[in-house]
Design an enzyme around this catalytic site. Structure first.
Site, PDB file in Angstrom:
ATOM      1  N   GLY A  36       0.846  -1.156   0.016  1.00  0.00           N
ATOM      2  CA  GLY A  36      -0.076   0.004  -0.019  1.00  0.00           C
ATOM      3  C   GLY A  36       0.838   1.150  -0.067  1.00  0.00           C
ATOM      4  N   GLY A  37       1.851   0.812   0.428  1.00  0.00           N
ATOM      5  CA  GLY A  37       3.083   2.429   0.507  1.00  0.00           C
ATOM      6  C   GLY A  37       2.503   3.328   1.344  1.00  0.00           C
ATOM      7  N   ALA A 183       1.826  20.856  -1.668  1.00  0.00           N
ATOM      8  CA  ALA A 183       0.552  20.228  -1.484  1.00  0.00           C
ATOM      9  C   ALA A 183       0.298  19.577  -0.107  1.00  0.00           C
ATOM     10  CB  ALA A 183       0.702  19.073  -2.437  1.00  0.00           C
ATOM     11  N   ILE A 184       1.482  19.237   0.734  1.00  0.00           N
ATOM     12  CA  ILE A 184       1.434  18.627   1.877  1.00  0.00           C
ATOM     13  C   ILE A 184       1.132  19.739   2.846  1.00  0.00           C
ATOM     14  CG2 ILE A 184       2.530  17.598   3.590  1.00  0.00           C
ATOM     15  CD1 ILE A 184       3.857  15.495   1.607  1.00  0.00           C
ATOM     16  N   GLU A 203       6.440  29.868   3.597  1.00  0.00           N
ATOM     17  CA  GLU A 203       6.830  29.449   2.342  1.00  0.00           C
ATOM     18  C   GLU A 203       7.994  30.397   1.890  1.00  0.00           C
ATOM     19  OE1 GLU A 203       6.255  26.953   0.120  1.00  0.00           O
ATOM     20  OE2 GLU A 203       7.897  28.172  -1.255  1.00  0.00           O
ATOM     21  N   GLY A 270       9.271  18.863   0.964  1.00  0.00           N
ATOM     22  CA  GLY A 270       9.580  18.027   0.081  1.00  0.00           C
ATOM     23  C   GLY A 270       9.934  16.555   0.592  1.00  0.00           C
ATOM     24  N   ASP A 310       7.843   7.219  -7.129  1.00  0.00           N
ATOM     25  CA  ASP A 310       8.600   8.390  -6.689  1.00  0.00           C
ATOM     26  C   ASP A 310      10.247   8.226  -6.891  1.00  0.00           C
ATOM     27  OD1 ASP A 310       6.020   9.201  -5.902  1.00  0.00           O
ATOM     28  OD2 ASP A 310       6.457   9.510  -3.612  1.00  0.00           O
ATOM     29  N   ALA A 318       0.793   9.673  -6.903  1.00  0.00           N
ATOM     30  CA  ALA A 318       0.159   8.040  -6.921  1.00  0.00           C
ATOM     31  C   ALA A 318      -0.156   7.635  -8.196  1.00  0.00           C
ATOM     32  CB  ALA A 318      -0.605   7.614  -5.722  1.00  0.00           C
ATOM     33  N   HIS A 462     -26.399  21.612 -16.993  1.00  0.00           N
ATOM     34  CA  HIS A 462     -26.656  22.785 -16.163  1.00  0.00           C
ATOM     35  C   HIS A 462     -27.961  22.174 -15.227  1.00  0.00           C
ATOM     36  CE1 HIS A 462     -27.690  26.878 -14.760  1.00  0.00           C
ATOM     37  NE2 HIS A 462     -28.846  26.391 -14.837  1.00  0.00           N
TER      38      HIS A 462
END
Ligand code: NAD
Length: 484
Positions: A36-37, A183-184, A203, A270, A310, A318, A462
């Site tokens: 599953g990692g 993202a994290i 950041e 990262g 990765d 993923a 719509h």
């Protein structure tokens, strides 16, 4: 001897294994932990479970607007844990069953070594220290990535954490400093803030989500600030200290030094490839940052050794790992005489440029293809954009959040034969509710280099959120729904 030995059972590894098994290959899968990692056990899945909880809290807080008398009275830590872990367990059971059914499993840590005949084999060291050699005609490296820290910063796992530890809270921290607005970092800010945490995002670059289109960064920053999240950009972290059960982050920003007190400090700056101890260095297939170097098909310079996910310097997502796994399995199937002719004729390398990027922060951000800045760098002035706001979109109004769809397209008449002055759509950027689902249509558009005139002829339902995308395509075709 197996046809393939896959080292690592995360999304890249199991996608390779399942596709290869489906093509009739004999597959061995080596996994040191649970299959599953990172995605299933420490990443995508638990984070989405908590983000779902955070979104429900936001809905409850908006309930009054809808005439509902409900209130958020706080978190039940056990309930949160059981929801989060329950989703993981359910998905894990299904995956674990499939892995047992379709592969030969080897539990332990795999390392690539040269066998007596010079062929690359996998030495598996089990938890009790015993080793076995697993041989295959092909070996696929799918060992994934780890959360990096900052130089000189000690991740203690309690106050100073990476996402590996921070996901498991049962009580939201009072004050959190999130370092890194990728993202994290942005997803954690969106988890904690609705739960009552005072969040500051720090950041280093001049905007949040710096890989996204600049308009997306502006919109998300505005939304975060409106909710009370402090966003510090172009900020340099000069020190992180732990002080008992809390910590302190000293930041240089706007020429000033600020000290941020926090109960939780998340380092989200990262991830790095898990290649330090897998024998890849000895094979000479790593770049200077430790990624496995491959060609566009995932093949390394060593015959029969491949890599997916990765560990490669491609998108650390993923679904990019799934895609790489399918291509590698298909290439090996063809090389092993198991591929059908038509498969061999149509197989293409993964189109990373048209792989969707999805960030589940609130509001969500999703994109595919080029940002406006990248498109201008590549095509000069022959670029135009159209943006359709969700402010007037019925479903957007119901959802209570703002956002937009931005379309970036060429105006230089390419690809060859394109009618009139218009050219293909090269990028689509979405901010707002369900952006990560809305991007589906855009993925087809940029992959097929569709023209706005072709897209303008497609009817969008719509009311729907995706009609905003249809409106942006119509405007790009010179057929706006209404005047400016
Ligand atoms: P990232 O590289 O995407 O973002 C890290 C951010 O930290 C960057 O904006 C960087 O400028 C900033 N940074 C670096 N050093 C800093 C410093 N000293 N001070 C302040 N800021 C600093 O990494 P991530 O967010 O940790 O994510 C890791 C990988 O996992 C990424 O490839 C990401 O795409 C992937 N991921 C994807 C998803 C998703 O698709 N929803 C979710 C989580 C992670």
């Amino acid at each position: 001897m197996h046809d393939i030995v896959v080292v690592g059972g995360g999304p890249g590894g199991y996608a390779t294994a399942f596709r290869a098994a489906a093509r009739g290959l004999d597959v061995a899968l080596v996994e040191a932990d649970k299959v599953g990692g990172t995605c299933l056990h420490r990443g995508c899945i638990p984070s989405k479970a908590i983000l779902h909880v955070a979104e429900v809290i936001e809905q409850v807080e908006r309930a009054e607007v809808m005439g509902l008398k409900v209130s958020f009275d706080g978190l039940d830590g056990d309930g949160l844990a059981s929801f989060r872990e329950g989703v993981i367990t359910r998905m894990f059971k299904g995956l674990d069953f499939l892995v047992s059914k379709r592969t030969t499993r080897h539990d332990g840590r795999g390392r690539l070594v040269r066998g007596d005949d010079g062929r690359v084999e996998v030495e598996v060291t089990a938890a009790d220290g015993t080793t076995t050699r697993v041989q295959g005609r092909h070996v696929v490296i799918a060992t994934g990535s780890y959360a990096k820290s900052l130089p000189g910063v000690e991740v203690d796992g309690e106050v100073v954490q990476t996402s590996d530890q921070a996901l498991w809270f049962t009580e939201a921290p009072g004050r959190a400093v999130v370092i890194g607005a990728g993202a994290i970092g942005m997803e954690f800010a969106s988890m904690w803030q609705p739960m009552g945490t005072e969040v500051t995002v720090v950041e280093a670059l001049d905007r949040v989500l710096p890989l996204e289109d600049a308009d997306c960064s502006v919109a998300v920053t505005k939304a975060y600030r409106q909710r009370g999240v402090e966003v510090l950009t172009s900020a340099r972290v000069s020190s992180i200290e732990r002080d008992g059960g809390a910590g302190r982050v000293v930041v240089e920003v706007d020429g000033e030094t600020r000290t941020l007190e926090a109960d939780r400090i998340l380092v989200a700056t990262g991830r790095g490839p898990n290649t330090a101890d897998i024998g890849a260095d000895d094979l000479g297939i790593l770049d200077e940052r430790g990624h496995v170097v491959t060609d566009e098909w995932g093949a390394t310079a060593v015959d029969g050794v491949w890599a997916v996910g990765d560990v490669r310097p491609t998108l650390a997502l993923a679904h990019a790992a799934f895609a790489e796994g399918f291509v590698v399995a298909d290439r090996i199937a063809i090389a092993s005489g198991k591929g059908r002719d038509e498969l061999a004729a149509h197989l293409q390398p993964v189109d990373h440029a048209n792989t969707p990027r999805v960030t589940y922060c609130h509001p969500e951000v999703a994109s595919v293809g080029l940002t406006e800045a990248q498109a201008r760098e590549r095509y000069g002035d022959a670029i135009a954009t159209e943006t359709s706001s969700l402010r007037h979109n019925a479903k957007g109004i119901l959802a209570g959040t703002e956002g937009f769809v931005k379309v970036v397209y060429r105006t230089d008449g390419t690809p060859a034969g394109a009618p009139g002055p218009e050219g293909a759509v090269v990028g689509v950027h979405v901010v707002g509710p369900h952006a990560t689902d809305l991007i589906a249509e855009a993925t087809l558009v940029t992959t097929w280099e569709a023209l706005p005139s072709e897209l303008a002829a497609i009817t969008h339902a719509h009311p729907s959120l995706y009609e905003a995308m249809g409106e942006a395509f119509q405007s790009a075709a010179g057929l706006p729904f209404h005047g400016a």
